[in-house]
Design an enzyme around this catalytic site. Structure first.
Site, mmCIF file in Angstrom:
data_model
loop_
_atom_site.group_PDB
_atom_site.id
_atom_site.type_symbol
_atom_site.label_atom_id
_atom_site.label_comp_id
_atom_site.label_asym_id
_atom_site.label_seq_id
_atom_site.Cartn_x
_atom_site.Cartn_y
_atom_site.Cartn_z
ATOM 1 N N LYS A 22 0.861 -1.276 0.005
ATOM 2 C CA LYS A 22 -0.032 -0.149 0.102
ATOM 3 C C LYS A 22 0.813 1.297 0.030
ATOM 4 O O LYS A 22 0.782 2.186 -0.748
ATOM 5 C CB LYS A 22 -0.798 -0.030 1.406
ATOM 6 C CG LYS A 22 -1.326 1.384 1.489
ATOM 7 C CD LYS A 22 -2.421 1.345 2.887
ATOM 8 C CE LYS A 22 -1.648 1.599 4.212
ATOM 9 N NZ LYS A 22 -1.666 3.053 4.381
ATOM 10 N N ASN A 23 1.976 1.216 0.749
ATOM 11 C CA ASN A 23 2.293 2.545 1.176
ATOM 12 C C ASN A 23 3.461 2.855 -0.199
ATOM 13 O O ASN A 23 3.713 4.153 -0.168
ATOM 14 C CB ASN A 23 3.322 2.513 2.463
ATOM 15 C CG ASN A 23 2.124 2.734 3.390
ATOM 16 O OD1 ASN A 23 0.921 3.202 3.288
ATOM 17 N ND2 ASN A 23 2.454 2.421 4.854
ATOM 18 N N CYS A 117 -4.451 12.736 12.529
ATOM 19 C CA CYS A 117 -5.540 11.404 12.407
ATOM 20 C C CYS A 117 -5.614 10.591 13.565
ATOM 21 O O CYS A 117 -4.925 10.977 14.592
ATOM 22 C CB CYS A 117 -4.954 10.826 10.853
ATOM 23 S SG CYS A 117 -3.419 9.829 11.384
ATOM 24 N N ARG A 122 0.634 14.204 13.527
ATOM 25 C CA ARG A 122 1.692 13.982 12.169
ATOM 26 C C ARG A 122 1.876 15.366 11.225
ATOM 27 O O ARG A 122 1.312 15.418 10.272
ATOM 28 C CB ARG A 122 0.695 12.778 11.275
ATOM 29 C CG ARG A 122 0.386 11.673 12.004
ATOM 30 C CD ARG A 122 -0.166 10.941 11.028
ATOM 31 N NE ARG A 122 0.454 10.087 10.291
ATOM 32 C CZ ARG A 122 0.199 9.190 9.269
ATOM 33 N NH1 ARG A 122 -1.268 8.571 9.614
ATOM 34 N NH2 ARG A 122 0.992 8.490 8.607
ATOM 35 N N ASP A 305 3.549 0.028 12.435
ATOM 36 C CA ASP A 305 2.709 -0.488 11.716
ATOM 37 C C ASP A 305 2.321 -2.070 11.984
ATOM 38 O O ASP A 305 1.355 -2.625 11.637
ATOM 39 C CB ASP A 305 2.568 -0.540 10.051
ATOM 40 C CG ASP A 305 2.653 0.802 9.682
ATOM 41 O OD1 ASP A 305 2.358 1.714 10.251
ATOM 42 O OD2 ASP A 305 2.903 1.234 8.592
ATOM 43 N N ARG A 397 -9.035 -0.144 4.214
ATOM 44 C CA ARG A 397 -7.954 0.866 3.687
ATOM 45 C C ARG A 397 -6.681 0.117 3.325
ATOM 46 O O ARG A 397 -6.218 0.612 2.400
ATOM 47 C CB ARG A 397 -7.834 2.114 4.719
ATOM 48 C CG ARG A 397 -8.891 2.719 4.831
ATOM 49 C CD ARG A 397 -8.362 4.073 5.795
ATOM 50 N NE ARG A 397 -7.420 4.779 5.177
ATOM 51 C CZ ARG A 397 -6.881 5.878 5.732
ATOM 52 N NH1 ARG A 397 -7.622 6.646 6.648
ATOM 53 N NH2 ARG A 397 -6.136 6.586 5.170
HETATM 54 N N1 EPU Z 1 7.092 13.688 11.324
HETATM 55 C C1 EPU Z 1 7.410 14.902 11.614
HETATM 56 N N2 EPU Z 1 7.416 15.887 10.535
HETATM 57 C C2 EPU Z 1 7.293 15.532 9.301
HETATM 58 C C3 EPU Z 1 7.118 14.180 8.841
HETATM 59 C C4 EPU Z 1 6.928 13.323 9.981
HETATM 60 O O1 EPU Z 1 7.484 15.446 12.817
HETATM 61 O O2 EPU Z 1 7.327 16.378 8.319
HETATM 62 C C5 EPU Z 1 7.085 12.534 12.270
HETATM 63 C C6 EPU Z 1 5.695 11.963 12.459
HETATM 64 O O3 EPU Z 1 4.832 12.668 13.295
HETATM 65 C C7 EPU Z 1 6.026 10.692 13.201
HETATM 66 C C8 EPU Z 1 7.604 10.421 12.353
HETATM 67 O O4 EPU Z 1 8.007 11.763 12.001
HETATM 68 O O5 EPU Z 1 6.451 10.588 14.381
HETATM 69 C C9 EPU Z 1 7.407 9.494 11.289
HETATM 70 O O6 EPU Z 1 6.597 9.735 10.443
HETATM 71 P P1 EPU Z 1 6.805 9.434 8.887
HETATM 72 O O7 EPU Z 1 6.858 10.648 8.042
HETATM 73 O O8 EPU Z 1 7.714 8.386 8.488
HETATM 74 O O9 EPU Z 1 5.264 8.677 8.531
HETATM 75 P P2 EPU Z 1 4.382 9.093 7.347
HETATM 76 O O10 EPU Z 1 5.084 9.044 6.016
HETATM 77 O O11 EPU Z 1 3.360 9.991 7.757
HETATM 78 C C10 EPU Z 1 4.161 6.443 6.669
HETATM 79 C C11 EPU Z 1 3.259 5.236 6.418
HETATM 80 C C12 EPU Z 1 2.567 4.920 7.581
HETATM 81 C C13 EPU Z 1 3.573 4.398 8.776
HETATM 82 C C14 EPU Z 1 4.678 5.456 8.925
HETATM 83 C C15 EPU Z 1 5.982 5.114 9.605
HETATM 84 C C16 EPU Z 1 2.481 5.863 4.394
HETATM 85 C C17 EPU Z 1 1.526 6.495 3.357
HETATM 86 N N3 EPU Z 1 2.431 5.786 5.487
HETATM 87 O O12 EPU Z 1 3.515 7.470 7.452
HETATM 88 O O13 EPU Z 1 1.627 4.003 7.582
HETATM 89 O O14 EPU Z 1 3.063 4.053 10.091
HETATM 90 O O15 EPU Z 1 5.304 5.775 7.632
HETATM 91 O O16 EPU Z 1 6.489 3.946 9.188
HETATM 92 O O17 EPU Z 1 3.507 5.384 3.853
HETATM 93 C C18 EPU Z 1 -0.051 2.680 7.665
HETATM 94 O O18 EPU Z 1 -0.074 2.029 6.671
HETATM 95 O O19 EPU Z 1 -0.860 2.072 8.555
HETATM 96 C C19 EPU Z 1 0.438 3.922 8.133
HETATM 97 C C20 EPU Z 1 -0.055 4.530 9.258
#
Ligand code: EPU
Length: 432
Positions: A22-23, A117, A122, A305, A397
């Site tokens: 998915k991701n 969310c 986030r 996850d 989802r």
């Molecule tokens: N963060 C910040 N600032 C930013 C971006 C992230 O502080 O600009 C923080 C977040 O709040 C969090 C950490 O950094 O504490 C990691 O967040 P990351 O950006 O890596 O996560 P994401 O890209 O929002 C993706 C997956 C999530 C998965 C996380 C961690 C997708 C679409 N989503 O989210 O997947 O948990 O990486 O591996 O790729 C799921 O599939 O159930 C899901 C939630």
């Protein structure tokens, strides 16, 4: 509205095949609009998040031909809008990948700012920092992030957090920047690598994806490609835990065992047998499992996850386990639901403290989010009697035909309308 009904207490047996990640797919579908040529993407998971992403790119003018449930042809030559509405962002946060894709291709993009969310607040400050470093001016007005640049220029970016989303978003924009961009402290998750491989298949020049320094040499334009998405590490891990928790014997096919190493290591530590093949893993368990502690970490650490599914497995293991969530502040909401099924589990700070009980009993529970929902299904498969898991739309989802795949492994489980009391009675009669 639908719900799962499960009669637990049966070990899972057989084979299950894992779908596309998915991701990775969410990043790849966004990147697919960055060329005017046609792109074919295969091994797409047939899940609701992907449907929403395809609608989002169609809405801005991309041509989307669904070849079959797992393949799509996309042509982004007629994109006529640079703006992604809140409607899409509210359904899937990852539609913010269109910010990086549109900014890279057209030097202009406007995407609704995602709110918090179910799993946490986030922020996206690291994405914005990256776009600004590339030379874009970014402002937030009326709930929209507006990014614009005369030209994007390669630069050096250090991410304060190894964010998956920021790495992918910046990588996309940097592909069409002038010169070389270096992203330091980049995320190393398999889906980051898959998006980079896809962009490279379109003619981008990205090196180092999968390490913590990614080097992107900007190119003038990207071209068409045919690409198959990697298997979903988290779907695979979920079935591994379901097999272990029910003391089953399951061959999980179409996986990349290397991506599952943290999950495999933890399963072995609690007494599960995991055999690795080239593109499959076999998970078997018979005796009561043992306890362990886990802490979620960026890849190659234990994935956030998989944290709820691990906890659902540990609640009936012997001894005390501690599950610590370090990535998102709201990812322990399933704890009270598991307690309703007889688990001895409580939250202390960002940890769940679990004292293993000998069994669970079925109850009506509600999925607080995608992965927690999958964890409640695992608990339902273990529990004595009937479990109803509400809010399955969260689970759908990210899991394709979840109940059908579980049924294929012998689970007594069905998806029924929440209003349909007769269907509940019928299911209970049939399986009693
Ligand atoms: N963060 C910040 N600032 C930013 C971006 C992230 O502080 O600009 C923080 C977040 O709040 C969090 C950490 O950094 O504490 C990691 O967040 P990351 O950006 O890596 O996560 P994401 O890209 O929002 C993706 C997956 C999530 C998965 C996380 C961690 C997708 C679409 N989503 O989210 O997947 O948990 O990486 O591996 O790729 C799921 O599939 O159930 C899901 C939630």
């Amino acid at each position: 509205m639908e719900q799962y009904i499960i009669k637990g207490g049966k070990a899972l047996h057989g084979e299950v095949s894992i779908g596309g990640a998915k991701n990775a797919a969410l990043g790849i579908l966004s990147a697919a609009i960055m060329t005017d040529e046609t792109v074919t993407v295969e091994n797409l998971p047939d899940i609701s998040d992907i449907k929403v992403m395809l609608q989002a790119i169609e809405e801005i003018g991309a041509k989307v031909d669904r070849i079959n449930e797992h393949s799509v042809r996309i042509n982004g030559s007629k994109i006529d809008s640079m703006s992604i509405d809140y409607e899409f962002i509210r359904k899937i946060r990852a539609s913010y990948y269109l910010l990086g894709a549109l900014l890279g291709k057209y030097k202009k993009a406007q995407v609704a700012l995602p709110g918090g969310c179910n799993i946490g607040s986030r922020p996206i400050d690291q994405h914005i920092k990256g776009f600004e470093a590339l030379g874009a001016s970014v402002k937030i007005e009326h709930g929209m992030i507006q990014a614009e640049a005369k030209e994007l220029k390669g630069t050096h970016i250090y991410l304060d957090i190894a964010s998956v989303g920021a790495t992918i978003n910046i990588m996309m924009a940097a592909c069409l920047a002038d010169g070389v961009t270096i992203i330091e402290n980049s995320a190393k998750e398999p889906h980051v690598v898959d998006v980079a491989n896809f962009l490279n298949s379109m003619g981008a020049s990205i090196k180092g994806a999968g390490t913590d320094v990614i080097r992107i040499k900007g190119v003038k334009s990207l071209s068409g490609s045919e690409y198959a998405i990697i298997p979903d590490q988290i779907e695979a891990g979920t079935f591994m835990f379901a097999a272990a928790a029910t003391k089953g014997d399951v061959l999980i096919k179409n996986v990349i065992p290397k991506h599952l190493e943290a999950i495999t290591a933890k399963l072995i530590e609690i007494g599960v047998s995991v055999e690795e093949y080239d593109d499959a893993v076999r998970v078997t368990a018979s005796d009561r499992l043992g306890h362990t502690n886990i802490k979620t970490l960026p890849y190659p650490g234990f994935p956030t996850d998989m944290q709820p599914q691990m906890a659902a497995t540990l609640v009936t293991s012997e001894g005390t386990s501690i599950v610590t969530e370090t990535m998102f502040e709201n990812r322990l909401k399933y704890v009270d639901e598991l307690a309703r099924m007889g688990a001895s589990i409580k939250v202390e700070g960002n940890s769940a403290i679990i004292v293993g009980v000998s069994g669970l009993t079925g109850a009506i529970v509600s999925a607080p989010d995608l992965r927690a929902g999958a964890a409640l299904v695992i608990a339902g498969l273990v529990a004595e009697g009937f479990t109803i898991v509400e809010q399955v739309e969260f689970i759908e989802r990210g899991y394709e035909h979840f109940e059908r795949k579980m049924q294929g492994l012998g689970a007594t489980m069905a998806k029924i309308d929440i209003e349909d009391e007769k269907a509940v009675q019928k299911f209970k009669l049939k399986v009693s």
